[in-house]
Design a protein around this motif. Structure first.
Motif, short mmCIF file in Angstrom:
data_model
loop_
_atom_site.label_atom_id
_atom_site.label_comp_id
_atom_site.label_asym_id
_atom_site.label_seq_id
_atom_site.Cartn_x
_atom_site.Cartn_y
_atom_site.Cartn_z
N GLY A 9 0.80 -1.22 0.00
CA GLY A 9 0.00 0.00 0.00
C GLY A 9 0.83 1.27 0.00
N ILE A 10 2.11 1.17 0.34
CA ILE A 10 3.01 2.33 0.33
C ILE A 10 3.99 2.20 -0.83
CG2 ILE A 10 4.76 3.63 1.62
CD1 ILE A 10 1.95 3.77 2.88
N ILE A 11 4.57 1.01 -0.98
CA ILE A 11 5.47 0.74 -2.10
C ILE A 11 4.95 -0.48 -2.85
CG2 ILE A 11 7.53 1.71 -0.98
CD1 ILE A 11 8.41 -1.35 -0.67
N ALA A 12 5.47 -0.65 -4.04
CA ALA A 12 5.19 -1.85 -4.83
C ALA A 12 6.50 -2.36 -5.39
CB ALA A 12 4.21 -1.54 -5.96
N LEU A 13 6.59 -3.66 -5.52
CA LEU A 13 7.73 -4.30 -6.17
C LEU A 13 7.20 -4.98 -7.42
CD1 LEU A 13 9.44 -6.16 -3.16
CD2 LEU A 13 9.75 -3.78 -3.91
N SER A 14 7.88 -4.76 -8.53
CA SER A 14 7.55 -5.46 -9.77
C SER A 14 8.86 -5.62 -10.55
CB SER A 14 6.50 -4.70 -10.57
OG SER A 14 6.96 -3.42 -10.94
N PRO A 15 8.88 -6.60 -11.46
CA PRO A 15 10.13 -6.85 -12.19
C PRO A 15 10.66 -5.61 -12.88
CG PRO A 15 8.60 -8.65 -12.54
CD PRO A 15 7.84 -7.57 -11.81
N LEU A 16 11.99 -5.50 -12.91
CA LEU A 16 12.61 -4.41 -13.66
C LEU A 16 12.22 -4.55 -15.12
CD1 LEU A 16 16.17 -4.35 -12.07
CD2 LEU A 16 14.42 -2.57 -11.90
N ARG A 17 12.10 -3.42 -15.79
CA ARG A 17 11.72 -3.41 -17.20
C ARG A 17 12.57 -2.39 -17.95
NH1 ARG A 17 6.68 -1.78 -14.12
NH2 ARG A 17 6.78 0.47 -14.13
N PRO A 18 12.63 -2.51 -19.28
CA PRO A 18 13.51 -1.62 -20.05
C PRO A 18 13.28 -0.13 -19.78
CG PRO A 18 12.76 -3.41 -21.44
CD PRO A 18 12.00 -3.53 -20.13
N GLU A 19 12.05 0.27 -19.56
CA GLU A 19 11.79 1.70 -19.32
C GLU A 19 12.34 2.20 -17.99
OE1 GLU A 19 7.78 -0.52 -18.89
OE2 GLU A 19 9.50 -0.60 -20.21
N ASP A 20 12.88 1.31 -17.16
CA ASP A 20 13.51 1.70 -15.89
C ASP A 20 14.95 2.17 -16.08
OD1 ASP A 20 11.24 1.08 -14.34
OD2 ASP A 20 11.88 -1.02 -14.13
N THR A 21 15.50 1.97 -17.26
CA THR A 21 16.92 2.27 -17.50
C THR A 21 17.29 3.70 -17.14
OG1 THR A 21 17.02 0.60 -19.24
CG2 THR A 21 18.75 2.29 -19.25
#
Length: 175
Positions: A9-21
């Motif tokens: 509810g405060i943070i979320a974790l999700s797989p890294l993706r190309p747009e994170d570069t």
């Protein structure tokens, strides 16, 4: 790629993706280089790493790398990864490593991320989570303690750096 999203509810974790570069490159500082990556990243380095992470998710490899996302827009605040197979920890022990970008430090987000990821590790069959910390990095050791890890043994990295182990039993997580 298998979509995994963990949130408190405060943070979320999700797989890294190309747009994170771009966000990762902008957030990398001296502390992340020293404690986590071991060298300043280039765009090509980050793109290659994210491709590797995507392959690991697709093939159920031993690495699960997440972006730590904060705010309503899911801004990349840092990364956390788990390695189900790595030199050092015993079978059933899963290595956890994390880093936040400077504007996000000191707000408890790393502790939240560790708590989320340990639940995930337990659901994937991990028996113990291990955080290995250079004793000169007290902030990381404090995160481990706040997340319920207890001090364990001491080892040395390939370059001779001492590492203090913090361990959390995950068996209770699955009960």
């Amino acid at each position: 790629m298998r979509e995994v999203r963990l949130s408190d509810g405060i943070i979320a974790l999700s797989p890294l993706r190309p747009e994170d570069t771009t966000a990762h490159l902008a957030g990398e500082d001296e502390r992340l280089v020293r404690w986590l990556s071991g060298g300043t990243s280039t765009r090509e380095d980050v793109e290659a790493y994210i491709r590797h992470c995507e392959e690991q998710w697709e093939t159920a490899g031993p690495l699960r790398a997440f972006g730590i996302r904060a705010g309503t827009d899911g801004t990349l605040a840092g990364t956390i990864d788990v390695r189900f197979a790595v030199d050092g920890p015993a079978p059933g022990q899963v290595n956890v490593a994390y880093g936040l970008y400077p504007p996000w430090r000191g707000h408890g987000l790393a502790t939240r991320a560790v708590l989320l990821v340990t639940r995930y590790v337990a659901s994937e069959g991990g028996k113990e989570a291990v955080i290995r910390v250079d004793p000169e990095n007290p902030a990381s050791a404090a995160v481990a303690r706040r997340a319920g890890f207890i001090p364990g043994k001491h080892t040395h990295d390939e370059d001779g750096t001492r590492l203090d182990w913090y361990i959390r039993d995950l068996c209770a997580e699955t009960r």
